[in-house]
Design a protein around this motif. Structure first.
Motif, PDB file in Angstrom:
ATOM      1  N   THR A  78      76.438 136.989 -34.794  1.00 43.49           N
ATOM      2  CA  THR A  78      76.607 136.095 -35.972  1.00 43.49           C
ATOM      3  C   THR A  78      76.753 137.084 -37.214  1.00 43.49           C
ATOM      4  OG1 THR A  78      75.276 134.558 -37.301  1.00 43.49           O
ATOM      5  CG2 THR A  78      74.181 136.286 -36.337  1.00 43.49           C
ATOM      6  N   PRO A  79      77.490 136.653 -38.608  1.00 42.28           N
ATOM      7  CA  PRO A  79      77.410 137.471 -39.411  1.00 42.28           C
ATOM      8  C   PRO A  79      76.161 137.521 -40.396  1.00 42.28           C
ATOM      9  CG  PRO A  79      78.653 135.413 -39.772  1.00 42.28           C
ATOM     10  CD  PRO A  79      78.223 135.231 -38.283  1.00 42.28           C
ATOM     11  N   ASP A  80      75.297 136.492 -39.787  1.00 41.47           N
ATOM     12  CA  ASP A  80      74.163 136.277 -40.560  1.00 41.47           C
ATOM     13  C   ASP A  80      72.794 137.348 -40.193  1.00 41.47           C
ATOM     14  OD1 ASP A  80      74.874 134.472 -42.140  1.00 41.47           O
ATOM     15  OD2 ASP A  80      74.639 132.952 -40.539  1.00 41.47           O
ATOM     16  N   LEU A  81      73.326 138.632 -39.321  1.00 38.62           N
ATOM     17  CA  LEU A  81      72.482 139.453 -38.942  1.00 38.62           C
ATOM     18  C   LEU A  81      72.500 140.642 -39.802  1.00 38.62           C
ATOM     19  CD1 LEU A  81      70.169 140.500 -37.327  1.00 38.62           C
ATOM     20  CD2 LEU A  81      71.936 140.952 -35.364  1.00 38.62           C
ATOM     21  N   PHE A  82      71.764 141.159 -40.331  1.00 35.73           N
ATOM     22  CA  PHE A  82      71.786 142.428 -41.369  1.00 35.73           C
ATOM     23  C   PHE A  82      70.676 143.454 -40.641  1.00 35.73           C
ATOM     24  CE2 PHE A  82      73.183 138.777 -43.549  1.00 35.73           C
ATOM     25  CZ  PHE A  82      74.098 139.194 -44.071  1.00 35.73           C
ATOM     26  N   PRO A  83      71.125 144.212 -39.640  1.00 37.25           N
ATOM     27  CA  PRO A  83      70.080 145.217 -39.201  1.00 37.25           C
ATOM     28  C   PRO A  83      69.801 146.159 -40.221  1.00 37.25           C
ATOM     29  CG  PRO A  83      72.328 145.422 -38.147  1.00 37.25           C
ATOM     30  CD  PRO A  83      72.441 144.228 -39.069  1.00 37.25           C
TER      31      PRO A  83
END
Length: 99
Positions: A78-83
């Protein structure tokens, strides 16, 4: 030993034996859909995956490189994960040192 490296030699065991969280935890924590979540100490991504499946934008912070590497194999794409790596002090989170 630096506390951020505590699980470095046990990542595979952590993945194998650490239980997942029940979906009900989302209502207990009052995490609705489409919320922004900071998953501090995200480890291998157990709770990160739960939040992503709930359509949350997740900022997953994990200082341990071996744990972060396992999280990268997270089954949710997903593009909604910001590690992120790092520690609270270095990331500038407004969390008092005593917590």
């Amino acid at each position: 030993m630096d506390s951020t490296e505590r699980f470095s030699d046990r990542v595979e065991d952590y993945v194998r034996y650490r239980p997942t969280y029940p979906v009900a935890i989302l209502s207990i924590l009052q995490v609705g859909t489409d919320r922004i979540v900071a998953d501090i100490g995200s480890g291998t991504g157990i709770s990160t995956e739960l939040f992503l499946r709930n359509n949350n934008r997740v900022y997953a912070v994990e200082p341990n490189a071996a744990m972060r590497k396992k999280r990268k194999s997270c089954s949710v794409s997903t593009p909604d994960l910001f590690p992120s790596m790092g520690r609270r002090r270095r990331r500038g989170f407004p969390i008092p040192p005593s917590t």
